[in-house]
Motif scaffolding. Structure first.
Motif, PDB file in Angstrom:
ATOM      1  N   PHE A  50      -1.756  20.806  -5.347  1.00 19.44           N
ATOM      2  CA  PHE A  50      -1.659  19.532  -4.637  1.00 19.44           C
ATOM      3  C   PHE A  50      -0.180  19.256  -4.398  1.00 19.44           C
ATOM      4  N   ASP A  51       0.258  19.448  -3.177  1.00 22.09           N
ATOM      5  CA  ASP A  51       1.650  19.182  -2.823  1.00 22.09           C
ATOM      6  C   ASP A  51       1.688  17.771  -2.217  1.00 22.09           C
ATOM      7  N   TRP A  52       1.577  16.768  -3.094  1.00 23.53           N
ATOM      8  CA  TRP A  52       1.500  15.382  -2.635  1.00 23.53           C
ATOM      9  C   TRP A  52       2.777  14.989  -1.910  1.00 23.53           C
ATOM     10  N   ARG A  53       2.614  14.253  -0.845  1.00 19.78           N
ATOM     11  CA  ARG A  53       3.760  13.676  -0.123  1.00 19.78           C
ATOM     12  C   ARG A  53       3.353  12.310   0.396  1.00 19.78           C
ATOM     13  N   ALA A  54       4.353  11.481   0.604  1.00 23.03           N
ATOM     14  CA  ALA A  54       4.085  10.158   1.166  1.00 23.03           C
ATOM     15  C   ALA A  54       3.652  10.342   2.610  1.00 23.03           C
ATOM     16  N   GLY A  55       2.734   9.523   3.033  1.00 26.61           N
ATOM     17  CA  GLY A  55       2.243   9.640   4.403  1.00 26.61           C
ATOM     18  C   GLY A  55       1.795   8.306   4.930  1.00 26.61           C
ATOM     19  N   GLY A  56       1.458   8.302   6.187  1.00 26.18           N
ATOM     20  CA  GLY A  56       1.003   7.077   6.800  1.00 26.18           C
ATOM     21  C   GLY A  56      -0.086   7.296   7.808  1.00 26.18           C
ATOM     22  N   ALA A  57      -0.359   8.534   8.159  1.00 23.44           N
ATOM     23  CA  ALA A  57      -1.350   8.823   9.180  1.00 23.44           C
ATOM     24  C   ALA A  57      -2.682   9.175   8.528  1.00 23.44           C
ATOM     25  N   MET A 105       0.839  -1.191   0.000  1.00 21.72           N
ATOM     26  CA  MET A 105       0.000   0.000   0.000  1.00 21.72           C
ATOM     27  C   MET A 105       0.878   1.245   0.000  1.00 21.72           C
ATOM     28  N   SER A 106       0.457   2.201  -0.788  1.00 21.59           N
ATOM     29  CA  SER A 106       1.120   3.498  -0.826  1.00 21.59           C
ATOM     30  C   SER A 106       0.120   4.546  -0.366  1.00 21.59           C
ATOM     31  N   VAL A 107       0.544   5.399   0.548  1.00 23.53           N
ATOM     32  CA  VAL A 107      -0.329   6.446   1.080  1.00 23.53           C
ATOM     33  C   VAL A 107       0.237   7.797   0.673  1.00 23.53           C
ATOM     34  N   SER A 108      -0.629   8.624   0.090  1.00 21.78           N
ATOM     35  CA  SER A 108      -0.265   9.981  -0.321  1.00 21.78           C
ATOM     36  C   SER A 108      -1.183  10.968   0.384  1.00 21.78           C
ATOM     37  N   ILE A 109      -0.602  12.077   0.808  1.00 19.09           N
ATOM     38  CA  ILE A 109      -1.350  13.110   1.519  1.00 19.09           C
ATOM     39  C   ILE A 109      -1.125  14.446   0.825  1.00 19.09           C
ATOM     40  N   ALA A 110      -2.195  15.229   0.726  1.00 17.08           N
ATOM     41  CA  ALA A 110      -2.075  16.594   0.206  1.00 17.08           C
ATOM     42  C   ALA A 110      -3.007  17.502   1.002  1.00 17.08           C
ATOM     43  N   ARG A 111      -2.555  18.701   1.266  1.00 12.03           N
ATOM     44  CA  ARG A 111      -3.389  19.740   1.878  1.00 12.03           C
ATOM     45  C   ARG A 111      -3.572  20.814   0.818  1.00 12.03           C
ATOM     46  N   VAL A 112      -4.823  21.013   0.435  1.00 14.39           N
ATOM     47  CA  VAL A 112      -5.155  21.932  -0.649  1.00 14.39           C
ATOM     48  C   VAL A 112      -5.810  23.177  -0.047  1.00 14.39           C
ATOM     49  N   SER A 113      -5.226  24.331  -0.302  1.00 12.46           N
ATOM     50  CA  SER A 113      -5.788  25.581   0.206  1.00 12.46           C
ATOM     51  C   SER A 113      -6.962  26.018  -0.664  1.00 12.46           C
ATOM     52  N   THR A 114      -8.130  26.142  -0.046  1.00 13.35           N
ATOM     53  CA  THR A 114      -9.318  26.642  -0.729  1.00 13.35           C
ATOM     54  C   THR A 114     -10.400  26.944   0.299  1.00 13.35           C
ATOM     55  N   ALA A 115     -11.094  28.024   0.100  1.00 14.08           N
ATOM     56  CA  ALA A 115     -12.216  28.383   0.970  1.00 14.08           C
ATOM     57  C   ALA A 115     -13.476  27.608   0.583  1.00 14.08           C
ATOM     58  N   SER A 116     -13.410  26.845  -0.505  1.00 14.80           N
ATOM     59  CA  SER A 116     -14.570  26.082  -0.990  1.00 14.80           C
ATOM     60  C   SER A 116     -14.392  24.579  -0.805  1.00 14.80           C
ATOM     61  N   ALA A 117     -13.617  24.186   0.178  1.00 13.63           N
ATOM     62  CA  ALA A 117     -13.282  22.775   0.375  1.00 13.63           C
ATOM     63  C   ALA A 117     -14.522  21.898   0.534  1.00 13.63           C
ATOM     64  N   SER A 118     -15.456  22.315   1.342  1.00 18.88           N
ATOM     65  CA  SER A 118     -16.654  21.503   1.568  1.00 18.88           C
ATOM     66  C   SER A 118     -17.444  21.317   0.284  1.00 18.88           C
ATOM     67  N   ARG A 119     -17.589  22.365  -0.478  1.00 21.66           N
ATOM     68  CA  ARG A 119     -18.330  22.277  -1.736  1.00 21.66           C
ATOM     69  C   ARG A 119     -17.653  21.303  -2.694  1.00 21.66           C
ATOM     70  N   TYR A 120     -16.321  21.384  -2.833  1.00 21.25           N
ATOM     71  CA  TYR A 120     -15.614  20.506  -3.757  1.00 21.25           C
ATOM     72  C   TYR A 120     -15.669  19.054  -3.288  1.00 21.25           C
ATOM     73  N   LEU A 121     -15.536  18.848  -1.984  1.00 25.97           N
ATOM     74  CA  LEU A 121     -15.634  17.499  -1.429  1.00 25.97           C
ATOM     75  C   LEU A 121     -16.987  16.880  -1.788  1.00 25.97           C
ATOM     76  N   GLN A 122     -18.051  17.622  -1.569  1.00 23.94           N
ATOM     77  CA  GLN A 122     -19.394  17.106  -1.835  1.00 23.94           C
ATOM     78  C   GLN A 122     -19.638  16.891  -3.326  1.00 23.94           C
ATOM     79  N   GLN A 123     -19.165  17.802  -4.161  1.00 23.66           N
ATOM     80  CA  GLN A 123     -19.344  17.647  -5.606  1.00 23.66           C
ATOM     81  C   GLN A 123     -18.623  16.398  -6.114  1.00 23.66           C
ATOM     82  N   LEU A 124     -17.392  16.185  -5.646  1.00 21.68           N
ATOM     83  CA  LEU A 124     -16.639  15.014  -6.082  1.00 21.68           C
ATOM     84  C   LEU A 124     -17.321  13.731  -5.604  1.00 21.68           C
TER      85      LEU A 124
END
Length: 100
Positions: free
Chosen positions: A91-98, A1-20
């Motif tokens: 999207f500043d993807w990085r390897a993660g595990g948490a 398993m490979s885990v990738s994490i990204a923190r995306v700056s946006t004031a519309s995060a909830s809207r994009y999450l729901q649309q996707l």
């Protein structure tokens, strides 16, 4: 398993999450609320998201043998489609595990 994490700056995060989540709900197993979303892909990959007022946190788990870069690209392209007014999102993807 490979885990990738990204923190995306946006004031519309909830809207994009729901649309996707709604967009993929007819093809995949999806659960979501205004703040959290979970999408299970047919290839065994899992996308987990958490939205707050300033960021969308994305955790992508890809099984061994699947193309991590391609899955990252699929997620980013789809979110950018919904964020067309402010795209491209960073999207500043990085390897993660948490978990997020």
């Amino acid at each position: 398993m490979s885990v990738s994490i990204a923190r995306v700056s946006t004031a519309s995060a909830s809207r994009y999450l729901q649309q996707l989540a709604k967009h993929w709900s007819h093809k995949m197993k999806v659960s979501y609320s205004e703040q959290e979303g979970r999408i299970a892909f047919s290839n065994g990959s899992l996308l987990e998201m958490r939205a707050d007022s300033e960021t969308l946190d994305v955790l992508l788990t890809v099984p061994d043998g699947e193309d991590v870069a391609q899955m990252r690209d699929v997620v980013a392209r789809h979110l950018n489609r919904f964020a067309f007014r402010e795209a491209p999102l960073t999207f500043d993807w990085r390897a993660g595990g948490a978990a997020i």
